[in-house]
Design an enzyme around this catalytic site. Structure first.
Site, PDB file in Angstrom:
ATOM      1  N   GLY A  63       0.884  -1.151   0.000  1.00  0.00           N
ATOM      2  CA  GLY A  63       0.000   0.000   0.000  1.00  0.00           C
ATOM      3  C   GLY A  63       0.918   1.195   0.000  1.00  0.00           C
ATOM      4  CB  CYS A  64       2.322   3.186  -1.900  1.00  0.00           C
ATOM      5  SG  CYS A  64       3.104   1.607  -1.946  1.00  0.00           S
TER       6      CYS A  64
END
Lengths: 148, 363, 518
Positions: B11-12
Site C-alpha cells: 500500500g502506498c
C-alpha cells in the site's frame, strides 16, 4: 385458455411410466406400492402406450371439442367441465352401458370391470396442477400446453 | 530471505508534479507534498524520480548505483568499463540523517556506449543495449543494483520515510521539470534499498500503489517479447509493459492505457463501430497485458508523466492543474499542501489516464 | 465348447417388497438384464448382463432396484486384481483386443486435485461477480505480435478531451477468431459415435451459451447445418464427410491428428452402426465399416501438415481459423511448437484421460501423458520461442469441473474442451460400454429404440445449465482472486500452488508449493 395434452412420439421411449403414475393417481390410496399390491378393485390406468416397432406414444382422452361420447351417454354421466373444458365421467351416474366406448374415435375410454362396471377415462388429473403422466414422463414426450 | 524472489505487495502514497513548459523547479515541493501522506507509508521505503536534473550531461546515460559492498562496485565498474566510456562518475551527495540507516554505497556514472560494442550489437537499438546492461548488472552482480539508467534523470530511493529520504539525498538542491515521489507500506518484504520505488529503467520511472493480481501472466506475456522480470515487483512489470507498448510498439499513452486498463466488453459493445473495432483488437491482441487488481500508478519518461487507475478504481488517484503544472496524487491534500488553489481538481475515472506532456513535444 | 462364465461385474439387487412388477426396467434395459414372468407376475434380473449404466435404477418408479459392484472377491492380491483376472479370462476365451469406451480409469495422479487457487485478503479487494462485471469472453485464433494503428497526434491534457483509441485507425487485419462467451467448448464427438439427438443437444447448447461444439470425424448431418456458426468441423484421417459445404458450414476447422484416449491409432465405426443417415453423412455405403487410418496418409511429417493447413485455409478463403488436435505425448511441446509454426491458429491437446467411443483398453490406459503437464510444457515452450500469441491452446482430456477449467486456464490454456462432462450432463454414468452401441441413455447408440431416449430439448437444457453453473463458479473464483477478466488469469501460474507434489512435478507445472508466498 384450455390446456391440452400433446404427444411427442419421437421422444416416447415406451417405458410406460405414464401408465404407472396414472394408475396410482386414480387409485384409492395413491400409494404406488399399495395401488399395485393391495387394492381391490385393482385400479387401471387411463392412458395407454401404443407401440409398433420402435415407434411408441402415449394416448389418452383428447377431450374433443365436439365429443361424441357426450352425445352418446344415456344417463348424462359424461359431461364437460365448464372451467377446464375437460370431458369427465361422473362415476356415480355411469351405469356401464359403454356407449361412449362404442363412439370414441380414439379408443381411449376403457371398461372398468374391477368393481362396479363403469367407463374409465382420462380426467386430466382433477385437482393436480399438471396431469401426472406429464409430470412423470422422463423424456418430456407428453406435454401439457395451452391449446395450439 | 532472497530479496530477488519476493513479489512486492504494498500500500502506498504517490505524487507526481510536472511543469509542462519544461521549466525546472526544486525538490522542496515534492518533499513537502509526500510528507503530508506520511500515514500511507510505514518507513520501509521512500523514493523520488526527477527529470531534467543533469542538463550538462543530457546526452549521457546516467546510472544511479547502489552497492552493498566494495567488491560489488569493483565488479560493476569492470563490467561497465568493458562496454562504456565513463564520462564522469562521482558519489551521490547525501546529508546525514539519523533516521536513515544501513545505507549502501551510492554512486552515479555518466556513460556512453563504446562504438565497437554498438557495432557488435548492430541488431539492437542503443536503448536495448543499455537495458541489457542494467538487467545484467542487477541479476548477475551480487550486491549491485541500478536504481535508474536514463538520460538527464535519476531515481533517489531508500529505506525510510520518503521525506527523510528526500532530505538525505538533498533533493531541494536539484531542479527538475518532473518530480515523482513514493512512500511505501510494504506488507511482505523487509525493506531493502533497491526494492523501494520508483522503479527505473532507461528513462522510465514508475511509482505504484497496489497489488497486481495479473502479475503472473503479465510477466509471462513480457517473456514472449524477450523481457525477463528479475525482481518480482509490480513496478518492474508495469515499466516493461510501458516500454514494450510505448517505446517498441510505438503506441500512444492513451492506447497503452486502453490496453493496461481495457474497457469492459459491455462498454466496448456500446462504442461506435470504428472505435469498437480497435478496442476489440486491442483486447484480443494484448489481453495478457491487461493489468488486473487494485492500483494507481504514475509513470514518467523524459517527455511525459501519466497517472492511471485500475479498471474499477480500487485505489485513490486525484489530479489537478495550476497553470502549466500538472499534479497527480493519491490524496488531494498532498496537492493542496503545495498548491492551495489549483485551477482544476478532478478524480480521474477508472482506467482513464491523466497525461502531462512537455509542450511542443510528442510523448 | 461352453464358455467359462466370467464373474459378473455388477449385482442387480431387487427389493421384492418395493417391486410392483410394472416392467419399466424390463422394457428399458437394452442388455435384457431384466425379464417378466407372467405366470408368477414377477420381474427377475440376470446380473451377468448388467453393464452398470444405472438406467433401470434411475427410472424405477419405486426405487426397488440397486446396482452394486459384485462383492464376490478373489483372494486379495495387489498385482493380480479382479479386473486383471477378468481381462485375461476374456482374452483367453476370445483371442481379441479388449475394447472400452470413455477415458482412462486407472488411478494415475490427477494433478488438478493437487493444485489450489489463491484468494485476496486485505491487500487486494476481492470482487463480487453478482454486483460487478466479470468477464469470461475468450477469443480463439492467431494473434499478431503487435497492433498497427495510424500515426497518432496527441492533443491536449484537458480532462474533457482524453484522446483514446478512437482517434486512430486500425491497420492490423486480425486473423479470423472464434468468440467464446465462456472458455469452454464441447469436444469432438462424431455423429456415429453419438446419436443425432446428442449432436443436436450439443449444437443447440453451444449456440445458446455462445461457444462451439465439434463434429468429430462424423461429417455434418443435414439437420446440423443451421448450427454452423457454432460448429468446429473436423478433418481426420478417414476424411469422412469432408466436402466443400462441410468446410464452409463450420466456424472453424480442426485437423485431428490424435486423440487422448488412443494416441497413435485410428478409429473404427463398425458397419452395423452405419445406418442410412450415417452413410449419407459420412459418404460411405450403408453397413460398411468406417475405418480411420492411424496416421493421415498425406501427413508423414510437419511440412505435410503445413500443406494441409494451408489447403484448408485456401479452400475456405482464409475466412476461418484452422487448428490441429493432437494427443498429449512425451514430445508434445516441440510438436505443438511445430504445429504453430506450420500455421495452425489453435492447437488442441488431448490428455491421457481423454474419452473415446471405442478404443483398445491397453492403449487408452497406457499411452500419453496427463493434460496438466502437457499444458504447462506447451505454454512454456511457446512463450520461450516467442510464438505463444500465434495460436490459441485448447486443453482437453478429463476436465471434470469448473475448478479444473480455471486451473487449466491458469496453467496456460486459452480454453478447454469438455466431452465426458457433457455426456454426463446428458445422462451418461460412465459404464464405458459406448462401443457396444447399446447405450441405454440414447447417447452412444444409433438404435432407433434407444436414440429417442435423449430428447434434445432436455439435453440442451442440461448442457446449458452445466455451462452456466461452471461459468458462474469460475466468476466466483476469479472474483475471489480480485481478477475481473479471464485473460488476467490465463497463464497466471502465480495464482496456483501445488499440494503434495514433488519438486519435479512443481518444476514441470511451473508452480510454487503451497506455503510459499509470491
Amino acid at each position: 385458455m384450455v390446456k391440452r395434452i400433446y404427444i411427442r412420439e419421437e421422444y416416447c421411449m415406451g417405458c410406460r411410466l405414464c401408465e404407472v403414475h396414472c394408475l396410482v393417481q386414480h387409485s384409492k390410496t395413491k400409494n404406488i406400492i399399495k395401488a399395485y399390491k393391495g387394492e381391490y378393485p385393482k385400479p387401471i390406468p387411463r392412458i395407454i402406450v401404443e407401440e409398433k416397432g420402435y415407434v411408441s406414444f402415449a394416448l389418452q382422452c383428447r377431450h374433443c371439442e365436439d365429443a361424441p361420447c357426450l352425445e352418446a351417454c344415456i344417463t348424462g354421466a359424461m359431461y364437460r367441465d365448464k372451467k377446464t373444458g375437460a370431458v369427465l365421467c361422473d362415476e356415480d351416474k355411469c351405469i356401464g352401458c359403454w356407449m361412449c366406448i362404442m363412439v370414441c374415435p380414439f379408443g381411449v375410454i376403457s371398461r372398468n370391470i374391477e368393481g362396479k362396471k363403469i367407463a374409465s377415462k382420462c380426467d386430466l388429473c382433477v385437482g393436480e396442477e399438471v396431469p401426472v403422466c406429464v409430470k412423470n414422463c422422463p423424456n418430456e414426450a407428453i406435454v401439457c400446453e395451452e391449446e395450439k | 530471505m532472497d530479496r530477488f524472489h519476493e513479489k512486492d505487495i504494498s500500500g502506498c502514497g504517490i505524487i507526481g508534479i510536472m511543469e509542462q513548459s519544461g521549466k525546472r523547479f526544486s525538490g522542496r515541493d515534492i518533499i513537502t507534498s509526500i510528507a503530508s501522506m506520511r500515514e500511507r507509508a510505514n518507513g520501509l521505503g521512500g523514493g523520488f524520480a526527477a527529470y531534467g536534473i543533469y542538463p550538462e550531461f543530457k546526452r549521457d546515460w546516467c546510472f544511479h548505483m547502489m552497492f552493498e559492498n566494495k567488491s560489488a562496485m569493483v565488479q560493476t565498474e569492470e563490467y561497465i568499463r568493458d562496454n562504456y566510456k565513463i564520462v564522469k562518475d562521482e558519489i551521490i551527495p547525501t546529508k546525514e540523517d539519523k533516521s536513515i540507516k544501513y545505507r549502501p554505497l551510492l554512486w552515479r556514472y555518466f556513460l556512453q556506449p563504446k562504438e565497437e560494442k554498438k557495432k557488435l550489437h548492430y541488431d539492437i537499438t542503443e536503448e536495448d543495449f543499455v537495458a541489457k546492461t542494467v538487467i545484467e548488472i542487477n541479476t548477475r552482480i551480487s550486491g549491485a543494483f541500478v536504481a535508474s539508467s536514463g538520460k538527464n534523470m535519476g531515481v533517489f530511493k531508500g529505506v525510510g520515510y520518503p521525506e527523510d529520504i528526500g532530505r538525505f539525498y538533498r533533493l531541494e538542491e536539484y531542479e527538475a521539470y518532473i518530480w515523482t515521489a513514493h512512500g511505501r507500506f510494504p506488507t511482505n518484504t523487509v525493506g531493502w534499498w533497491g526494492g523501494a520505488h520508483p522503479f527505473g529503467l532507461l528513462d522510465w520511472s514508475v511509482i505504484h500503489n497496489g497489488e497486481i493480481s495479473s502479475y503472473g501472466i503479465n510477466k509471462r506475456f513480457l517473456l514472449n517479447y524477450g523481457y525477463v522480470c528479475a525482481f518480482f515487483t509490480d513496478t518492474e512489470v508495469i515499466t516493461y509493459l510501458f516500454d514494450l507498448l510505448v517505446r517498441k510498439h510505438k503506441l500512444s499513452f492513451e492506447v497503452a492505457a486502453d490496453i493496461l486498463t481495457a474497457p469492459f466488453w459491455d462498454d466496448i459493445e456500446r462504442q461506435s463501430e470504428e472505435k469498437r473495432e480497435i478496442s476489440q483488437a486491442l483486447r484480443i491482441i494484448y489481453g495478457s497485458a491487461l493489468v488486473n487488481g487494485p492500483f494507481s500508478v504514475i509513470v514518467a519518461n523524459t517527455n511525459t508523466m501519466v497517472g492511471l487507475n485500475d479498471r474499477i478504481k480500487l485505489r485513490p488517484l486525484v489530479a489537478a492543474t495550476s497553470g502549466n503544472k500538472l499534479y497527480i496524487a493519491s490524496e488531494e491534500s498532498a496537492i493542496r499542501e503545495v498548491c492551495p488553489t489549483p485551477d482544476e481538481v478532478w478524480m480521474p475515472k477508472a482506467g482513464e489516464p491523466v497525461i502531462g506532456r512537455l509542450k511542443g513535444k510528442n510523448g | 465348447m461352453a464358455k467359462r462364465p466370467t464373474p459378473t461385474e455388477f449385482i442387480i439387487e431387487r427389493d421384492e417388497g418395493k417391486c410392483i412388477a410394472c416392467q419399466v426396467c424390463v422394457r428399458m434395459c437394452s442388455n435384457d438384464a431384466h425379464s417378466y414372468d407372467p405366470e408368477t407376475d414377477t420381474v427377475t434380473s440376470d446380473s451377468t448382463k448388467c453393464v452398470g449404466c444405472h438406467f433401470c435404477e434411475t427410472i424405477c418408479p419405486t426405487g426397488a432396484i440397486i446396482i452394486k459392484r459384485n462383492p464376490s472377491e478373489f483372494k486379495l492380491n495387489a498385482n493380480w486384481s479382479a479386473q486383471v483376472i477378468r481381462n485375461i479370462t476374456k482374452q483367453a476365451e476370445t483371442s481379441g483386443v479388449l475394447l472400452t469406451g470413455m477415458g482412462c480409469d486407472k488411478p494415475y495422479p490427477v494433478y488438478w486435485d493437487h493444485i489450489v487457487l489463491n484468494a485476496s485478503q486485505v491487500t487486494n479487494p476481492s470482487i463480487d461477480p453478482l454486483r460487478e462485471p466479470m468477464e469470461l469472453r475468450t477469443y480463439i485464433g492467431r494473434k499478431p505480435d503487435r497492433i498497427e494503428l495510424t500515426a497518432h497526434s496527441p492533443q491536449s491534457t484537458e480532462k474533457n478531451k482524453i484522446p483514446s483509441a478512437m482517434d486512430y485507425r486500425l491497420l492490423t487485419k486480425l486473423s479470423p477468431q472464434l468468440k467464446l462467451e465462456t472458455p469452454i467448448l464441447f469436444s469432438a464427438m462424431s455423429y456415429g459415435s453419438i446419436s443425432l439427438n446428442a449432436c443436436i443437444s450439443l449444437a443447440r447448447a453451444a449456440k445458446e451459451i455462445g461457444t462451439f461444439y465439434n463434429t468429430g470425424e462424423g461429417g455434418l448431418h443435414k439437420d446440423l447445418y443451421e448450427y454452423g456458426a457454432h460448429t468446429i468441423v473436423q478433418v481426420a484421417s478417414g476424411r469422412f464427410g469432408v466436402h466443400r459445404e462441410y468446410l464452409e458450414a463450420g466456424a472453424a476447422i480442426e485437423i485431428k491428428i490424435g486423440q487422448g484416449a488412443k494416441p497413435g491409432i485410428g478409429g473404427h465405426l463398425p458397419g452395423e452402426k452405419v445406418s442410412e443417415e450415417i452413410s449419407q453423412t459420412r459418404m460411405i455405403p450403408v453397413g460398411t465399416d468406417a475405418l480411420s487410418p492411424a496416421p493421415h496418409h498425406d501427413i508423414y511429417s510437419i511440412e505435410d501438415l503445413k500443406q494441409l493447413i494451408f489447403a484448408l485455409k485456401e479452400a475456405t478463403r482464409y475466412s476461418k481459423p484452422v487448428g490441429v488436435k493432437i494427443s498429449a505425448v512425451h514430445n508434445v511441446a516441440p510438436i505443438a511448437s511445430g504445429i504453430v509454426r506450420a500455421g495452425a491458429d489453435f492447437v488442441a491437446i488431448d490428455g491421457l484421460r481423454g474419452g473415446t467411443g471405442a478404443a483398445p483398453t491397453v492403449i487408452r490406459d497406457n499411452v500419453g501423458i496427463p493434460i496438466e503437464l502437457a499444458i504447462a510444457a506447451v505454454d512454456n515452450r511457446l512463450r520461450e520461442e516467442g510464438i505463444r500469441n500465434q495460436a490459441s491452446l485448447i486443453a482437453a482430456g478429463g476436465i471434470r469441473s469448473s475448478s479444473d477449467v480455471i486451473k487449466a486456464i491458469a496453467l496456460g490454456a486459452d480454453a478447454v474442451y469438455i466431452g465426458t462432462a457433457a455426456l454426463v450432463a446428458m445422462g451418461c454414468n460412465l459404464c464405458q460400454r459406448c462401443y457396444t452401441g447399446k447405450c441405454n441413455w440414447g447417447i452412444a447408440t444409433q438404435d432407433p429404440y434407444l436414440t429417442k431416449r435423449l430428447n434434445p430439448d432436455i439435453g440442451t437444457r442440461r448442457l446449458v445449465n452445466l455451462l452456466r453453473a461452471w461459468s458462474l463458479e469460475i466468476k466466483e473464483m476469479l472474483g475471489g482472486m480480485g481478477i475481473n477478466a479471464i485473460e488476467s488469469l490465463r497463464g497466471n501460474r502465480e495464482q496456483l500452488r501445488g499440494v503434495g507434489l514433488s519438486d519435479t512435478d512443481l518444476k514441470l507445472l511451473g508452480i510454487k508449493p503451497a506455503g510459499e508466498a509470491w
